[in-house]
Design a protein around this motif. Structure first.
Motif, short mmCIF file in Angstrom:
data_model
loop_
_atom_site.label_atom_id
_atom_site.label_comp_id
_atom_site.label_asym_id
_atom_site.label_seq_id
_atom_site.Cartn_x
_atom_site.Cartn_y
_atom_site.Cartn_z
N GLY A 556 0.83 -1.20 0.00
CA GLY A 556 0.00 0.00 0.00
C GLY A 556 0.86 1.25 0.00
N GLN A 557 0.57 2.17 0.92
CA GLN A 557 1.34 3.40 1.04
C GLN A 557 2.51 3.27 2.01
OE1 GLN A 557 -1.04 7.01 1.56
NE2 GLN A 557 -2.88 5.86 1.05
N CYS A 558 2.68 2.11 2.61
CA CYS A 558 3.67 1.94 3.67
C CYS A 558 4.84 1.08 3.20
CB CYS A 558 3.03 1.31 4.90
SG CYS A 558 1.73 2.31 5.65
N GLU A 576 -3.01 -6.52 0.52
CA GLU A 576 -3.53 -5.17 0.27
C GLU A 576 -5.05 -5.18 0.18
OE1 GLU A 576 0.18 -3.08 -2.11
OE2 GLU A 576 -1.36 -4.12 -3.26
N TYR A 579 -6.35 -5.62 3.83
CA TYR A 579 -6.23 -4.42 4.66
C TYR A 579 -7.20 -3.33 4.22
CZ TYR A 579 -1.97 -6.60 6.48
OH TYR A 579 -1.08 -7.46 7.07
N ASP A 580 -7.50 -3.27 2.92
CA ASP A 580 -8.50 -2.31 2.44
C ASP A 580 -9.85 -2.55 3.09
OD1 ASP A 580 -6.65 -1.05 0.86
OD2 ASP A 580 -7.24 -2.06 -0.99
N THR A 607 1.60 -4.00 10.52
CA THR A 607 1.13 -3.70 9.16
C THR A 607 -0.29 -3.15 9.15
OG1 THR A 607 0.53 -6.04 8.99
CG2 THR A 607 2.65 -5.38 8.05
N THR A 611 -1.14 0.85 8.47
CA THR A 611 -1.95 1.11 7.27
C THR A 611 -3.16 1.97 7.61
OG1 THR A 611 -1.23 -0.97 6.25
CG2 THR A 611 -3.25 0.03 5.41
N LYS A 614 -1.98 5.48 8.13
CA LYS A 614 -1.64 6.11 6.86
C LYS A 614 -2.88 6.49 6.08
CE LYS A 614 2.29 6.99 4.68
NZ LYS A 614 3.44 7.68 5.30
N GLU A 615 -3.95 5.70 6.20
CA GLU A 615 -5.20 5.99 5.51
C GLU A 615 -6.02 7.05 6.23
OE1 GLU A 615 -6.25 4.93 2.62
OE2 GLU A 615 -4.57 3.57 2.22
N ASN A 641 7.60 5.11 8.45
CA ASN A 641 6.40 5.69 7.84
C ASN A 641 5.95 6.98 8.50
OD1 ASN A 641 5.35 3.51 5.79
ND2 ASN A 641 6.03 2.36 7.59
#
Length: 774
Positions: A556-558, A576, A579-580, A607, A611, A614-615, A641
């Motif tokens: 993802g973004q991490c 991914e 986690y979404d 993780t 995540t 970050k979201e 991160n």
């Protein structure tokens, strides 16, 4: 041992005895004179008839049947009868007519067993095989078949093992696993069953204990299809069929069982109320449980990759079995054990291939001499998968569709090393040898690869010989350096592989995947010494031998750091998707994300929690995990991160990670959180599920309005934990219960039967609770 003659068997069964002993002539006369005991007389007369038949067939055995005229003559006749019994005991034993068939299912009903056995003979009337008796222990995966005559044994074994079939496929059980047949254990000259030694043969240790590990199992060579059936059992199905099957399993074995668990709790409380009239508290069944479909299971989220999706592989060290043909003179039928083709020091074993022997009896060589083919199963040190247990050896990963090309390239390098190394693989049966497993992690996004070599002490394992002949200390360091050089001398090769016909080839995707696999090299190597009998814990120390001390992965973004003992999802693209879903479930209940605190129980390397940060769905994170290496990685990952923890003692920082058992610290962590802070919780436990204390803490803290449970064992521990979270309150599990509001399967493991489950639990409202608790 029961007699093989039909009449003898019936009589012995009538008396209820496992063995039959011939009566003396005095006993026989007494039985004829005294008719008051009809059952005893019938048994003795029947056995006397058998004795007379044996006398006619064997003239050299003279046992008198005349009535005794004196005490001395009676004793003589008694001795003659016992001699007759001992001489004919072997003839009564029908072990030579018995065949043991392995790999049947452990639990079979009588009708299912009868159906399975009859299916073996369907369409094979030409073999003229007649089965007299079938015996299966209730909890074992083998069945013993007694045939009408010994001549039927070899054709029956060939039928089960598939020796007569051109494709080499034999009979299979109801799950499609190949069956394996062999003769039952032989008897020695005295009619006693031979006892096994540690090597599975011979007279054993004399204490009557048999070697259960290798009983009735012979070494064999596995086909590529057998390996796929064992490791990726759904490889023959289309992906749509796989997803449909997994969805049905989640409905029947997860959702419906959780509802049943909750209803069972209500029934238990109702029974207790009936036994205690003073208890007037009536609890009605919760409305959400009483509906027709209490838990609605969504369709599984498919994996972005169906093939070559794994980022972690673990190869077991052992011996790879392969078959060779050799020739010998017909009168010997076996190659001399001193010959070149059968050399136990070179790790080769010889087995008699009866089908080849039969076919070769009419063949002659150029000198006019008869020749017979023998099949030799040769063994060479290798690393791979134990698809059929130790008797099938280890098999390389090349035929498995879920294994990426880089794993096959590394397997080739490792096996090339094994072929030239004087140090043997570890043998778990005797606990000798050195090399145990190779664990490989790889990131296609960072082009990094980590190799962890698990080995026994160089001086020998637990079963090391007293004479020190299996001490490899003098060559171990040299072999370590040679292995490191072989693994790191260049890029990982990508071998060409052949897949089955049903492999859904997408040229565009295959070219893209092939491009991603290029340019990967081994960036870190660790050695881990372990002399235990099973597997080391994640905290067991490792020795860094080459390159970086961790693996870097992007998700993802991490960006995440992964240490040798840390847990990380084995399907990066699938993780991914997983986690979404978690992020979406949390976003639904966070009105003020910046003030919301997230408890990440069993957080691993952090993780999921990072995540979510970050979201932007939560503002603070507290992670708890039992693994110290994983927590160390989580702290580094937070810093990577942009969420560094200011001080370990700072309990108001954005992130804080605790290395401890969740049941030991979760309650204390809850107490220090301000009452006004909204809390969400995510649990991602191992296959063992949540500890009871963790469930209790989650139930008691009613500030947790939503709990997201990520389960890798949805048909097992999720059922148990879900039942405890949703059941009515008790003294052990107080607090308002949760209810299941969403169940979303995620297919992280295509071609296999495994599936992840993201289940959302919402706290029951006060109104819902009071409605059922009057």
């Amino acid at each position: 041992q029961k007699p093989c003659a039909t009449m003898a068997t019936e009589q012995v069964d009538a008396t209820g005895s496992a063995e039959a002993v011939l009566p003396s002539s005095t006993d026989t006369k007494a039985g004829r004179d005294d008719l008051s005991s009809s059952k005893e007389t019938k048994t003795k007369v029947g056995i006397e008839d058998i004795k007379k038949e044996e006398i006619n067939e064997h003239e050299n055995n003279t046992a008198s049947t005349a009535p005794a005229t004196s005490t001395a003559s009676a004793n003589d006749d008694d001795g003659n009868a016992e001699t007759q019994h001992e001489n004919n005991k072997k003839n009564w034993d029908n072990t030579s007519k018995k065949v043991v068939v392995h790999n049947v299912l452990k639990f079979l009903r009588a009708k299912e067993l009868e159906k399975l056995v009859s299916s073996w003979l369907d369409g094979h009337d030409d073999l003229n095989i007649k089965i007299v008796k079938v015996k299966k222990p209730p909890r074992d995966n083998w069945v013993k078949v007694t045939l009408e005559s010994e001549e039927m044994v070899e054709p029956f074994i060939k039928l089960i093992n598939g020796d007569n079939n051109k494709d080499g496929e034999g009979e299979k059980n109801f799950r499609g696993k190949a069956l394996f047949a062999k003769r039952a254990e032989e008897v020695d000259d005295e009619g006693n069953r031979k006892k096994r030694g540690r090597d599975g043969e011979g007279d054993g240790d004399g204490d009557g204990n048999e070697n259960k590990r290798g009983r009735g199992i012979e070494e064999r060579v596995l086909t590529a299809e057998e390996v796929r059936d064992a490791i990726t059992p759904l490889w023959k199905m289309t992906y749509e069929e796989q997803l449909t099957m997994k969805w049905r399993e989640m409905v029947k074995k997860c959702a419906m069982k959780i509802v049943k668990e909750v209803k069972d709790k209500f029934r238990t409380l109702e029974k207790e109320a009936r036994r205690n009239p003073s208890n007037r508290n009536i609890i009605k069944l919760y409305d959400w449980v009483a509906t027709k479909r209490a838990i609605e299971v969504e369709k599984p989220v498919p994996s972005p990759k169906m093939y070559k999706y794994r980022n972690k592989c673990e190869f077991t060290c052992g011996y790879h079995h392969y078959r060779e043909e050799a020739k010998s003179k017909a009168e010997n039928y076996h190659i001399d054990a001193a010959g070149d083709n059968v050399n136990m020091e070179a790790n080769a074993t010889e087995t008699k291939d009866s089908s080849n022997d039969i076919e070769s009896t009419n063949k002659v060589n150029k000198n006019g001499e008869d020749e017979a083919k023998t099949t030799i199963i040769r063994k060479k040190p290798a690393a791979g998968f134990l698809a059929g247990g130790w008797q099938g050896g280890v098999h390389p990963p090349h035929c498995l569709q879920n294994m990426p090309d880089w794993s096959c390239g590394l397997a080739d390098i490792i096996n090339e090393f094994h072929a030239t190394s004087p140090i043997p693989p570890y043998d778990s049966k005797v606990h000798r040898g050195i090399w145990r497993t190779f664990t490989i992690r790889c990131s296609l996004r960072t082009k990094e690869c980590m190799v962890i070599v698990l080995h026994a002490p160089a001086s020998g394992g637990v079963g090391a010989k007293e004479d020190g002949s299996d001490d490899y200390s003098n060559v171990f360091d040299r072999e370590k350096k040679r292995l490191i050089n072989m693994l790191t001398e260049g890029l990982i090769p990508m071998p060409k592989r052949i897949f089955p016909e049903n492999h859904m080839y997408d040229e565009a995707k295959e070219e893209k995947n092939a491009a991603n696999d290029v340019g990967i090299r081994v960036t870190s190597i660790f050695f881990q010494e372990y002399e235990g009998l099973s597997h080391p814990s994640p905290e067991h120390p490792v020795q860094h031998a080459f390159g970086k001390k961790s693996l870097e992965e992007k998700l993802g973004q991490c960006t995440f750091q992964i240490s040798p003992g840390a847990f990380f999802q084995t399907n990066t693209e699938g993780a991914e998707k997983l986690y979404d879903i978690v992020v979406d479930r949390i976003r639904e209940v966070t009105d003020d994300p910046e003030k919301t605190l997230m408890f990440d129980v069993c957080c691993g390397t952090g993780t999921i929690g990072l995540t979510c940060l970050k979201e932007g769905v939560v503002g603070r994170l507290v992670g708890v995990d039992i693994s110290e290496p994983a927590i160390a990685d989580a702290e580094v990952n937070a810093e990577k991160n942009g969420y560094a923890q200011d001080k370990p003692s700072d309990k108001k920082s954005i992130t804080r990670f605790v290395a401890s058992r969740a049941e030991n610290v979760l309650a204390d962590e809850m107490k220090i959180i301000p009452k006004s802070t909204p809390i969400v919780a995510v649990v991602d436990p191992a296959r063992d599920g949540l500890h009871g204390t963790v469930v209790k803490t989650l139930r008691m803290n009613e500030k947790i309005q939503r709990l997201v449970y990520v389960s890798c064992n949805p048909t097992g521990t999720l059922v148990r934990d879900g039942g405890m979270l949703c059941a009515p309150p008790t003294k052990r599990y107080p607090g308002r219960p949760f209810k299941v509001t969403m169940a979303q399967p995620v297919d992280m493991f295509p071609l296999t039967s495994h599936c992840e489950m993201v289940m959302t639990f919402d706290r029951m409202s006060v109104e819902e609770y009071n409605k059922c608790h009057s």
